[in-house]
Design a protein around this motif. Structure first.
Motif, PDB file in Angstrom:
ATOM      1  N   ASP A  88       0.781  -1.029  -0.039  1.00 18.00           N
ATOM      2  CA  ASP A  88       0.067   0.135  -0.047  1.00 18.00           C
ATOM      3  C   ASP A  88       0.937   1.300  -0.092  1.00 18.00           C
ATOM      4  O   ASP A  88       0.195   2.484  -0.152  1.00 18.00           O
ATOM      5  CB  ASP A  88      -1.044   0.175   1.246  1.00 18.00           C
ATOM      6  CG  ASP A  88      -1.946  -0.712   1.194  1.00 18.00           C
ATOM      7  OD1 ASP A  88      -2.312  -1.212   0.053  1.00 18.00           O
ATOM      8  OD2 ASP A  88      -3.008  -1.158   1.858  1.00 18.00           O
ATOM      9  N   THR A  89       2.224   1.154   0.100  1.00 20.12           N
ATOM     10  CA  THR A  89       2.988   2.061   0.018  1.00 20.12           C
ATOM     11  C   THR A  89       3.876   2.251  -0.813  1.00 20.12           C
ATOM     12  O   THR A  89       4.741   0.976  -1.138  1.00 20.12           O
ATOM     13  CB  THR A  89       3.638   2.281   1.737  1.00 20.12           C
ATOM     14  OG1 THR A  89       2.761   2.252   2.586  1.00 20.12           O
ATOM     15  CG2 THR A  89       4.424   3.360   1.810  1.00 20.12           C
ATOM     16  N   GLU A  90       4.510   3.352  -1.362  1.00 17.41           N
ATOM     17  CA  GLU A  90       5.578   3.713  -2.388  1.00 17.41           C
ATOM     18  C   GLU A  90       6.636   4.599  -1.884  1.00 17.41           C
ATOM     19  O   GLU A  90       6.089   5.666  -1.214  1.00 17.41           O
ATOM     20  CB  GLU A  90       4.918   3.886  -3.622  1.00 17.41           C
ATOM     21  CG  GLU A  90       4.364   2.844  -4.298  1.00 17.41           C
ATOM     22  CD  GLU A  90       4.017   3.247  -5.746  1.00 17.41           C
ATOM     23  OE1 GLU A  90       3.504   2.199  -6.465  1.00 17.41           O
ATOM     24  OE2 GLU A  90       4.086   4.261  -6.301  1.00 17.41           O
ATOM     25  N   MET A  91       7.641   4.655  -2.195  1.00 12.84           N
ATOM     26  CA  MET A  91       8.713   5.737  -1.940  1.00 12.84           C
ATOM     27  C   MET A  91       8.292   6.812  -3.071  1.00 12.84           C
ATOM     28  O   MET A  91       7.809   6.866  -4.018  1.00 12.84           O
ATOM     29  CB  MET A  91      10.096   5.141  -2.502  1.00 12.84           C
ATOM     30  CG  MET A  91      11.096   6.343  -2.424  1.00 12.84           C
ATOM     31  SD  MET A  91      12.657   5.560  -3.149  1.00 12.84           S
ATOM     32  CE  MET A  91      13.854   7.148  -2.657  1.00 12.84           C
ATOM     33  N   CYS A  92       8.453   8.033  -2.643  1.00 15.50           N
ATOM     34  CA  CYS A  92       8.355   9.267  -3.032  1.00 15.50           C
ATOM     35  C   CYS A  92       9.213  10.558  -3.015  1.00 15.50           C
ATOM     36  O   CYS A  92       9.472  10.889  -1.522  1.00 15.50           O
ATOM     37  CB  CYS A  92       6.555   9.832  -2.924  1.00 15.50           C
ATOM     38  SG  CYS A  92       6.282  11.277  -3.699  1.00 15.50           S
ATOM     39  N   LEU A  93       9.963  10.873  -3.964  1.00 19.74           N
ATOM     40  CA  LEU A  93      11.093  12.111  -3.751  1.00 19.74           C
ATOM     41  C   LEU A  93      10.138  13.230  -4.472  1.00 19.74           C
ATOM     42  O   LEU A  93      11.124  14.354  -4.569  1.00 19.74           O
ATOM     43  CB  LEU A  93      12.034  11.673  -4.360  1.00 19.74           C
ATOM     44  CG  LEU A  93      12.887  10.515  -3.905  1.00 19.74           C
ATOM     45  CD1 LEU A  93      14.135  10.044  -4.619  1.00 19.74           C
ATOM     46  CD2 LEU A  93      12.952  10.628  -2.299  1.00 19.74           C
ATOM     47  N   LEU A  94       9.182  13.593  -4.555  1.00 18.64           N
ATOM     48  CA  LEU A  94       8.697  14.731  -5.227  1.00 18.64           C
ATOM     49  C   LEU A  94       8.416  15.851  -4.342  1.00 18.64           C
ATOM     50  O   LEU A  94       7.604  16.278  -3.448  1.00 18.64           O
ATOM     51  CB  LEU A  94       7.011  14.592  -5.829  1.00 18.64           C
ATOM     52  CG  LEU A  94       7.150  13.363  -6.908  1.00 18.64           C
ATOM     53  CD1 LEU A  94       5.557  13.144  -7.516  1.00 18.64           C
ATOM     54  CD2 LEU A  94       7.741  13.903  -8.177  1.00 18.64           C
ATOM     55  N   GLY A  95       9.466  16.792  -4.353  1.00 22.97           N
ATOM     56  CA  GLY A  95       9.716  18.110  -3.822  1.00 22.97           C
ATOM     57  C   GLY A  95       9.543  17.934  -2.319  1.00 22.97           C
ATOM     58  O   GLY A  95       9.762  19.091  -1.646  1.00 22.97           O
ATOM     59  N   ASN A  96      10.253  16.984  -1.864  1.00 22.65           N
ATOM     60  CA  ASN A  96      10.172  16.627  -0.341  1.00 22.65           C
ATOM     61  C   ASN A  96      11.667  16.771   0.036  1.00 22.65           C
ATOM     62  O   ASN A  96      12.747  16.820  -0.614  1.00 22.65           O
ATOM     63  CB  ASN A  96       9.825  15.053   0.089  1.00 22.65           C
ATOM     64  CG  ASN A  96       8.269  15.134  -0.247  1.00 22.65           C
ATOM     65  OD1 ASN A  96       7.665  16.058  -0.360  1.00 22.65           O
ATOM     66  ND2 ASN A  96       7.771  13.891  -0.667  1.00 22.65           N
TER      67      ASN A  96
END
Length: 504
Positions: A88-96
């Protein structure tokens, strides 16, 4: 030596050191250092519990989790890893700012040693936390008989709550650090150490079987159900008769004891609880909190804080909800650089909720011969409160006509839709894999991204794979090294393999 009886701390320390029982010495000190407010000082280095009110304060202050501020995602006792290991979870590097990813990456990638940052191990605080609260419950249960002159009703309520707390924490321990319950192997599968009294013993602790730990959980809860029968609910943050039956229903479901699960899930105590109708509720409201039967957390902000470096998986966000299904709007938003944020209004972990009762009943009925129509009734009751008013019954009742494995598969999908990010999915995937009837084992892929040319871009670098349960030992967490060392090797650890990064 018994905690909270007359304690001479100097002798107590020397005895514990002599016995090399550092782990339980640590736990007792954690209890003592945290609960000084209600311990009446009588002489130097000595403390007493003087009433049932003291024991109740101990339970409220230290027995329940009740973390009023769960904004510290990096605190492992907040259980962020329950959200990071499943699908249910994915890595995300968008603007963080990526302030959390480095410390949680090893968990997200199912590494052999999941609690490490760039190869540097850090303590698994969850294990300590569970045994700390178990030690609190044991102290209360041991001390309670000394106050036989006080109200029977009060003593029974305190005993029932302590038994619930002990069962609750062993439930998490056995489902994180041992294999899922299987009728054919549970008597042989190593579980977790069991401690049922506050005495410091000159022994090293080994692992009891999965079956024996589940038997303890059931025994504690069955006793608690009798003790709390008819008692008034003080608050959702303390155990109640309804909370005990709800948890027992869940436990028996995990064990495949469907008739016993239904005895508790159909208990009359739940007649006063109802589902919230999302078709008429405001999207900005916290109305779903009305469905909470019991919560171990005061503030459920952990999931939204994880969105700094992680997001709702594409599969869950885009593939699991009909356009008319209000849950997709209630649970998620896409407001930060376009990443998919979970903003559920109910506590993220540690809750017993009305919707789960309907799903647990549906699953139990679907597994029993001749009971599928009752499973359908529970599904319809739940889904009728989750869709936009006026939605076609063909959509709401899309499970109509399903039987056997197809019906069970639909219930599992509905469970994922309804209970996502409440701490169920990882446990569910594990137990589905060992069920003798309609087993299901899933491979999970977690992508790894790098920063793109701008804050709104990310580049797929590769991925890690958690293979199906029968092929991969990453489905069970290792017991912390400090527990292995403190028990002089008496604890057998769970072996895990190093991960392979598949680079693109």
């Amino acid at each position: 030596v018994t905690s909270y009886l007359l304690v001479d701390f100097k002798c107590f320390i020397l005895k514990c050191i002599k016995m090399k029982n550092f782990f339980y010495l640590f736990l007792i000190f954690m209890v003592l250092s945290s609960c000084g407010d209600f311990l009446e000082e009588r002489s130097e280095g000595k403390a007493y519990v003087t009433s049932c009110a003291d024991l109740e304060e101990l339970l409220v202050g230290e027995g329940y989790w009740n973390w009023e501020n769960q904004q510290n995602v990096l605190d492992m006792k907040n259980l962020p890893f329950l959200h990071l290991m499943d699908d249910d979870t994915e890595m995300c590097l968008l603007g963080n700012a990526h302030s959390y990813y480095e410390k949680l990456q090893a968990i997200y990638s199912w590494e052999r040693l999941p609690f490490n940052e760039k190869g540097n191990p850090f303590p698994d605080e969850a294990w300590k936390h569970f045994y700390h609260t178990i030690s609190v419950a044991n102290v209360v249960l041991d001390k309670l008989p000394e106050f036989s002159n006080e109200s029977l009703e009060l003593r029974e309520r305190i005993e029932g709550e302590a038994l619930f707390i002990r069962a609750w924490n062993y439930y998490y321990l056995i489902n994180l650090y041992a294999k899922p319950y299987s009728k054919t192997t549970s008597s042989m599968d190593p579980g977790v150490p069991v401690k049922l009294d506050p005495m410091i013993e000159d022994v090293f602790f080994s692992r009891q079987s999965v079956d024996s730990v589940y038997s303890l959980i059931v025994s504690d809860l069955e006793k608690a159900a009798v003790l709390l029968d008819g008692g008034l609910e003080e608050t959702i943050y303390q155990a109640s008769e309804a909370a005990v039956h709800a948890l027992l229903g869940r436990i028996y479901l995990y064990m495949g004891e469907y008739e016993l699960a239904l005895v508790h899930l159909e208990d009359p105590v739940f007649t006063s609880y109802a589902l919230v109708d999302l078709s008429s509720a405001s999207l900005s409201s916290s109305s779903m909190e009305m469905e909470v039967i019991h919560s171990q957390m005061v503030d459920g902000g952990l999931v939204s804080k994880l969105s700094v470096d992680f997001q709702v998986s594409e599969e869950l966000y885009y593939d699991m909800y009909d356009p008319e299904d209000q849950r997709g709007k209630f649970f998620f938003s896409s407001t930060y650089y376009g990443n998919r944020i979970c903003g559920k209004s109910v506590p993220s972990v540690g809750a017993l909720r009305v919707a789960e009762l309907f799903l647990n009943r549906a699953e139990a009925y679907a597994m029993l011969e001749g009971q599928e129509e009752k499973a359908v009734e529970n599904l319809r009751a739940l889904r009728s409160k989750r869709y936009v008013e006026g939605t076609s019954l063909e959509i709401v009742d899309s499970f109509k006509g399903l039987t056997g494995k197809e019906l069970v598969d639909f219930i599992r999908q509905e469970r994922r839709r309804e209970l996502c990010f409440e701490g169920h999915r990882w446990f569910d995937l594990r137990r589905y894999a060992v069920f003798p009837k309609y087993p299901e084992s899933k491979m999970i892929r977690h992508n790894i991204y790098g920063e793109g040319a701008s804050a709104s871009e990310q580049v797929l670098l590769g991925y890690y794979i958690l293979d199906t349960y029968d092929k991969d030992n990453g489905w069970v967490l290792p017991i912390p090294d400090y527990a292995i060392e403190f028990n002089d090797g008496a604890l057998e650890n769970n072996e895990r393999e190093d991960r392979t990064f598949f680079e693109l």
